[in-house]
Design an enzyme around this catalytic site. Sequence first.
Site, PDB file in Angstrom:
ATOM      1  N   ARG A   1       0.903  -1.104   0.277  1.00 46.68           N
ATOM      2  CA  ARG A   1       0.171   0.009  -0.019  1.00 46.68           C
ATOM      3  C   ARG A   1       0.713   1.255  -0.168  1.00 46.68           C
ATOM      4  O   ARG A   1       1.954   1.176   0.576  1.00 46.68           O
ATOM      5  CB  ARG A   1      -0.988   0.088   1.283  1.00 46.68           C
ATOM      6  CG  ARG A   1      -2.138  -0.897   1.156  1.00 46.68           C
ATOM      7  CD  ARG A   1      -3.027  -0.952   2.523  1.00 46.68           C
ATOM      8  NE  ARG A   1      -2.487  -1.470   3.458  1.00 46.68           N
ATOM      9  CZ  ARG A   1      -1.854  -0.388   4.342  1.00 46.68           C
ATOM     10  NH1 ARG A   1      -1.727   1.001   4.349  1.00 46.68           N
ATOM     11  NH2 ARG A   1      -1.205  -0.857   5.439  1.00 46.68           N
TER      12      ARG A   1
ATOM     13  N   SER B   1      -1.082  -3.497  10.722  1.00 44.37           N
ATOM     14  CA  SER B   1      -0.631  -4.235   9.585  1.00 44.37           C
ATOM     15  C   SER B   1       0.588  -4.938  10.003  1.00 44.37           C
ATOM     16  O   SER B   1       1.556  -4.537  10.602  1.00 44.37           O
ATOM     17  CB  SER B   1      -0.215  -3.570   8.490  1.00 44.37           C
ATOM     18  OG  SER B   1      -1.552  -2.747   8.124  1.00 44.37           O
TER      19      SER B   1
ATOM     20  N   LYS C   1      -9.348  -2.651   1.763  1.00 48.14           N
ATOM     21  CA  LYS C   1      -9.198  -1.345   2.548  1.00 48.14           C
ATOM     22  C   LYS C   1      -9.964  -0.115   2.088  1.00 48.14           C
ATOM     23  O   LYS C   1     -10.494   0.782   2.862  1.00 48.14           O
ATOM     24  CB  LYS C   1      -7.852  -1.142   2.591  1.00 48.14           C
ATOM     25  CG  LYS C   1      -6.790  -2.289   3.192  1.00 48.14           C
ATOM     26  CD  LYS C   1      -7.199  -2.749   4.584  1.00 48.14           C
ATOM     27  CE  LYS C   1      -6.859  -3.919   4.697  1.00 48.14           C
ATOM     28  NZ  LYS C   1      -5.617  -4.262   5.643  1.00 48.14           N
TER      29      LYS C   1
ATOM     30  N   TYR D   1      -1.335  -3.311  -7.038  1.00 43.91           N
ATOM     31  CA  TYR D   1      -0.995  -4.381  -5.911  1.00 43.91           C
ATOM     32  C   TYR D   1      -2.156  -4.141  -4.836  1.00 43.91           C
ATOM     33  O   TYR D   1      -2.318  -2.986  -4.289  1.00 43.91           O
ATOM     34  CB  TYR D   1       0.470  -3.984  -5.264  1.00 43.91           C
ATOM     35  CG  TYR D   1       0.611  -4.944  -4.439  1.00 43.91           C
ATOM     36  CD1 TYR D   1       1.253  -6.103  -4.898  1.00 43.91           C
ATOM     37  CD2 TYR D   1       0.822  -4.802  -3.150  1.00 43.91           C
ATOM     38  CE1 TYR D   1       1.907  -7.126  -4.084  1.00 43.91           C
ATOM     39  CE2 TYR D   1       0.983  -5.914  -2.231  1.00 43.91           C
ATOM     40  CZ  TYR D   1       1.664  -6.969  -2.673  1.00 43.91           C
ATOM     41  OH  TYR D   1       2.034  -8.023  -1.794  1.00 43.91           O
TER      42      TYR D   1
ATOM     43  N   ARG E   1       2.652 -11.812  -0.635  1.00 46.94           N
ATOM     44  CA  ARG E   1       1.200 -12.325   0.010  1.00 46.94           C
ATOM     45  C   ARG E   1       0.837 -13.469  -0.908  1.00 46.94           C
ATOM     46  O   ARG E   1       1.218 -13.620  -1.910  1.00 46.94           O
ATOM     47  CB  ARG E   1       0.411 -11.054  -0.201  1.00 46.94           C
ATOM     48  CG  ARG E   1       0.668  -9.994   0.597  1.00 46.94           C
ATOM     49  CD  ARG E   1      -0.111  -9.597   1.738  1.00 46.94           C
ATOM     50  NE  ARG E   1       0.310  -8.395   2.537  1.00 46.94           N
ATOM     51  CZ  ARG E   1      -0.176  -8.312   3.855  1.00 46.94           C
ATOM     52  NH1 ARG E   1      -1.322  -8.763   4.184  1.00 46.94           N
ATOM     53  NH2 ARG E   1       0.098  -7.248   4.392  1.00 46.94           N
TER      54      ARG E   1
ATOM     55  N   HIS F   1     -10.570  -2.816  11.372  1.00 45.05           N
ATOM     56  CA  HIS F   1      -9.508  -3.633  10.932  1.00 45.05           C
ATOM     57  C   HIS F   1      -9.188  -4.777  12.058  1.00 45.05           C
ATOM     58  O   HIS F   1      -8.406  -4.827  12.773  1.00 45.05           O
ATOM     59  CB  HIS F   1      -8.344  -2.807  11.058  1.00 45.05           C
ATOM     60  CG  HIS F   1      -6.920  -3.286  10.333  1.00 45.05           C
ATOM     61  ND1 HIS F   1      -5.841  -2.927  10.324  1.00 45.05           N
ATOM     62  CD2 HIS F   1      -6.946  -4.307   9.275  1.00 45.05           C
ATOM     63  CE1 HIS F   1      -4.833  -3.279   9.596  1.00 45.05           C
ATOM     64  NE2 HIS F   1      -5.527  -4.472   8.664  1.00 45.05           N
TER      65      HIS F   1
ATOM     66  N   ASP G   1      -8.889 -10.244   8.917  1.00 46.40           N
ATOM     67  CA  ASP G   1      -8.499  -8.730   8.634  1.00 46.40           C
ATOM     68  C   ASP G   1      -9.453  -7.763   8.913  1.00 46.40           C
ATOM     69  O   ASP G   1      -9.181  -6.616   9.432  1.00 46.40           O
ATOM     70  CB  ASP G   1      -8.000  -8.609   6.909  1.00 46.40           C
ATOM     71  CG  ASP G   1      -6.979  -7.526   7.002  1.00 46.40           C
ATOM     72  OD1 ASP G   1      -6.062  -7.255   7.592  1.00 46.40           O
ATOM     73  OD2 ASP G   1      -7.310  -6.538   5.988  1.00 46.40           O
TER      74      ASP G   1
ATOM     75  N   CYS H   1       1.054  -7.068  12.324  1.00 46.44           N
ATOM     76  CA  CYS H   1       1.190  -7.556  13.723  1.00 46.44           C
ATOM     77  C   CYS H   1       0.486  -8.793  14.124  1.00 46.44           C
ATOM     78  O   CYS H   1       0.196  -8.870  15.465  1.00 46.44           O
ATOM     79  CB  CYS H   1       0.860  -6.437  14.458  1.00 46.44           C
ATOM     80  SG  CYS H   1       1.828  -5.038  14.030  1.00 46.44           S
TER      81      CYS H   1
HETATM   82  P1  GTP Z   1      -1.904  -7.676   7.594  1.00 47.37           P
HETATM   83  O1  GTP Z   1      -2.187  -8.761   6.730  1.00 47.37           O
HETATM   84  O2  GTP Z   1      -0.773  -6.685   6.948  1.00 47.37           O
HETATM   85  O3  GTP Z   1      -2.976  -6.949   8.147  1.00 47.37           O
HETATM   86  O4  GTP Z   1      -1.198  -8.365   8.873  1.00 47.37           O
HETATM   87  P2  GTP Z   1      -1.740  -9.458   9.965  1.00 47.37           P
HETATM   88  O5  GTP Z   1      -1.867  -8.502  11.026  1.00 47.37           O
HETATM   89  O6  GTP Z   1      -2.628 -10.538   9.564  1.00 47.37           O
HETATM   90  O7  GTP Z   1      -0.123 -10.176  10.600  1.00 47.37           O
HETATM   91  P3  GTP Z   1       0.185 -11.534  10.330  1.00 47.37           P
HETATM   92  O8  GTP Z   1      -0.641 -12.524  11.034  1.00 47.37           O
HETATM   93  O9  GTP Z   1       0.559 -11.925   8.809  1.00 47.37           O
HETATM   94  O10 GTP Z   1       1.674 -11.612  10.963  1.00 47.37           O
HETATM   95  C1  GTP Z   1       2.692 -10.689  10.249  1.00 47.37           C
HETATM   96  C2  GTP Z   1       3.966 -11.056  11.002  1.00 47.37           C
HETATM   97  O11 GTP Z   1       3.990 -11.325  12.422  1.00 47.37           O
HETATM   98  C3  GTP Z   1       4.544 -12.620  10.596  1.00 47.37           C
HETATM   99  O12 GTP Z   1       6.025 -12.685  10.174  1.00 47.37           O
HETATM  100  C4  GTP Z   1       4.187 -13.445  11.798  1.00 47.37           C
HETATM  101  O13 GTP Z   1       5.381 -14.471  11.805  1.00 47.37           O
HETATM  102  C5  GTP Z   1       4.710 -12.562  13.066  1.00 47.37           C
HETATM  103  N1  GTP Z   1       3.843 -12.876  14.058  1.00 47.37           N
HETATM  104  C6  GTP Z   1       2.450 -13.126  14.043  1.00 47.37           C
HETATM  105  N2  GTP Z   1       2.142 -13.521  15.286  1.00 47.37           N
HETATM  106  C7  GTP Z   1       3.025 -13.688  16.188  1.00 47.37           C
HETATM  107  C8  GTP Z   1       3.630 -13.973  17.582  1.00 47.37           C
HETATM  108  O14 GTP Z   1       2.415 -14.368  18.385  1.00 47.37           O
HETATM  109  N3  GTP Z   1       4.765 -13.714  18.001  1.00 47.37           N
HETATM  110  C9  GTP Z   1       5.726 -13.373  17.077  1.00 47.37           C
HETATM  111  N4  GTP Z   1       6.873 -13.043  17.745  1.00 47.37           N
HETATM  112  N5  GTP Z   1       5.621 -13.186  15.856  1.00 47.37           N
HETATM  113  C10 GTP Z   1       4.139 -13.117  15.267  1.00 47.37           C
HETATM  114  C1  SPV Z   2      -2.549  -4.438   5.336  1.00 48.50           C
HETATM  115  O1  SPV Z   2      -1.816  -3.687   5.160  1.00 48.50           O
HETATM  116  O2  SPV Z   2      -3.005  -4.318   6.479  1.00 48.50           O
HETATM  117  C2  SPV Z   2      -3.050  -5.426   4.653  1.00 48.50           C
HETATM  118  C3  SPV Z   2      -2.546  -5.771   3.295  1.00 48.50           C
HETATM  119  O3  SPV Z   2      -3.931  -6.340   5.022  1.00 48.50           O
HETATM  120  S1  SPV Z   2      -3.466  -4.868   2.032  1.00 48.50           S
HETATM  121  O4  SPV Z   2      -4.707  -5.321   1.566  1.00 48.50           O
HETATM  122  O5  SPV Z   2      -2.454  -4.355   0.971  1.00 48.50           O
HETATM  123  O6  SPV Z   2      -3.795  -3.466   2.625  1.00 48.50           O
HETATM  124 MN    MN Z   3      -4.772  -5.801   7.158  1.00 52.90          MN
END
Ligand code: GTP
Ligand code: SPV
Ligand code: MN
Length: 610
Positions: free
Chosen positions: A78, A271, A229, A220, A389, A249, A296, A273
């Site tokens: 983004r 994002s 979003k 993208y 992704r 979110h 999400d 996290c």
């Molecule tokens: P968006 O799709 O961008 O909104 O991200 P998201 O909030 O869904 O994050 P996602 O679950 O994809 O995790 C992002 C990163 O955080 C990855 O590299 C994971 O491995 C890491 N991660 C997720 N949960 C944990 C956790 O409990 N502990 C640690 N240390 N890392 C974590």
């Molecule tokens: C985020 O950035 O929080 C996402 C990926 O979930 S995107 O759909 O590109 O915004």
């Molecule tokens: Mn997201």
Amino acid sequence: MSVKYINAIPTKNAKLVQWVEEWAAICQPEGIYWCDGSKAEYDKMSDVLVASGLATRLNDKKRPNSLLFRSDASDVARVENRTYIASEKQEDAGPTNNWIDPKELKKTMLDLYQGCMKGRTMYVIPFSMGPVGSNIAKIGVELTDSAYVVINMHTMTRVGSKVLEVLGDNGEYVACMHTVGKPLAAGESDNGVWPCAPIEKKYIAHFPETKEIWSFGSGYGGNALLGKKCLALRIASVQAHEEGWLAEHMLILKLTSPEGKVKFVAGAFPSACGKTNLAMLIPTIPGWKVETIGDDIAWMKYGKDGQLYAINPEAGFFGVAPGTSMSSNPNAMHSSEKDTIFTNVALTEDGDVWWEGIGYKAPGKLIDWKGNVWEEGKSEGAAAHANARFTAKAGNCPCIAPEWQDPAGVPISAFLFGGRRPSTVPLVHQSTSWNHGVFMGSIVGSEVTAAALDLKAGTVRRDPFAMLPFCGYNMGDYFQHWINVGSKADQSKLPKIFFVNWFRKTADGKWLWPGFGDNSRVLKWIFERCDGAGKAIETPIGFMPTADAIDRSGLESVTDADMKELLSLDIEGWKNEIASIKEHYAKFGTKLPKALTEELNGLESRLNKA
Ligand code: GTP
Ligand code: SPV
Ligand code: MN
């Protein structure tokens, strides 16, 4: 100019047809194609994308029905600094959004849109966010010249004829206009080059008064899949504010105890996290079960019974690939075993995919996300982009909850907020009231390193409610909206609010908490607290678990001393936090709700007395 239709117009909605033709006159595509959302359409588009050199079909024995794309290096995420909330008054966009006068922005963008689809097809994608026909769902129509967007929308939303039926002859939809901004000359084809416009021509624009989305120049993710979003958060948050509901979110998960009792939990983390990971978690404590509703976005409305009900408006996952492995998130690995679109991961010699943190060594020579030969330990840089992704169907997820498409939604018992906080913020604490919980949401932040952003190392980037890049109106008004949502409700039926932090680090930079499946231990305490049980002590920052309240059975890696640290109240850290929150709050001026100033003052005086 007369427009050429590639297939028949499948609707009698005159307003929609007129809108499509107006844009076609401006963008001048070769022809207009109405999407029906069928498997045949998906397959045909996939073939077109492979033929144009933009997609690689993966080995059908390893990844059936799956494709790999490599985007342009300028088009990998983004673009927050090119994202605009073009409300009529600047004050309505607020201090956290980029703003341009809507008339001015439309003029600039209309110039860019002139002839922008030359040599391409204009696809018309009617889609539903949420189960088709649900009273919480909304219809959008996206115009795009990207077949990549079409197939991603097939997976991420509900596309097709049923949506047009619900729309009927006069139904309302959110108008979503998209182009990659790269017209083709006569006889020219993409020829393997990801089409997009240079960064200074990219615009991701939202017009909150007219509920329109205009996107130019990026192909993208959230820039181009406009249901996600742009519609489901930025425009929907405006609608939710006007109509008294919530567009957030947030992941949504179903938590079942060993006794078979069920609670639904929604969680907002910024994002990257951990939302996808938490939504698909496999508990390490026996007898507990987590199933996924969404990873999400959550849309929530009060039901007749006074409970808050949530739906996942999406139909798929657009998940972060790096770090996803059979040990961190097996359910995400299984979800992307087939029918998956991969973007910016690496390709193996046998036609499969690989990324950093997948859990095994790179097999032989790879092609990295930039299209170059890559060897582990020899080549520079990562093989997969950090924001690579997978687009996978929710229905292919082994832990998808049976209720995930229930049009009525699921009743929410708890909200979680969290971010990456290596220090200060404990593993978990609970708010003492709704407004205190809103305060917690308003101060969500993630600690950044100097290398990642132009900020001082150790400082916090505040990302209130994980909505900083996604709130379609003044964030101060958004805070007030959350307070109002609580004050109107039956207090006994409101979700309880918690702040979690999986990301505490030791002095030498190691994770203090194992995270992932072990986060179920914290979910268990949250479940108990929602039932009025679960041992806790009241501290200046809220309720915290007692030393023995978090189930650590079978978790040797976390010692008593670690647990003490994870659940300690860092008075000095929180006092510094107060200063940083004051700075954050100052941005909102008179828009900051009084109730939040009171919460901040209350916290400060409790800390001073402690
Ligand atoms: P968006 O799709 O961008 O909104 O991200 P998201 O909030 O869904 O994050 P996602 O679950 O994809 O995790 C992002 C990163 O955080 C990855 O590299 C994971 O491995 C890491 N991660 C997720 N949960 C944990 C956790 O409990 N502990 C640690 N240390 N890392 C974590
Ligand atoms: C985020 O950035 O929080 C996402 C990926 O979930 S995107 O759909 O590109 O915004
Ligand atoms: Mn997201």
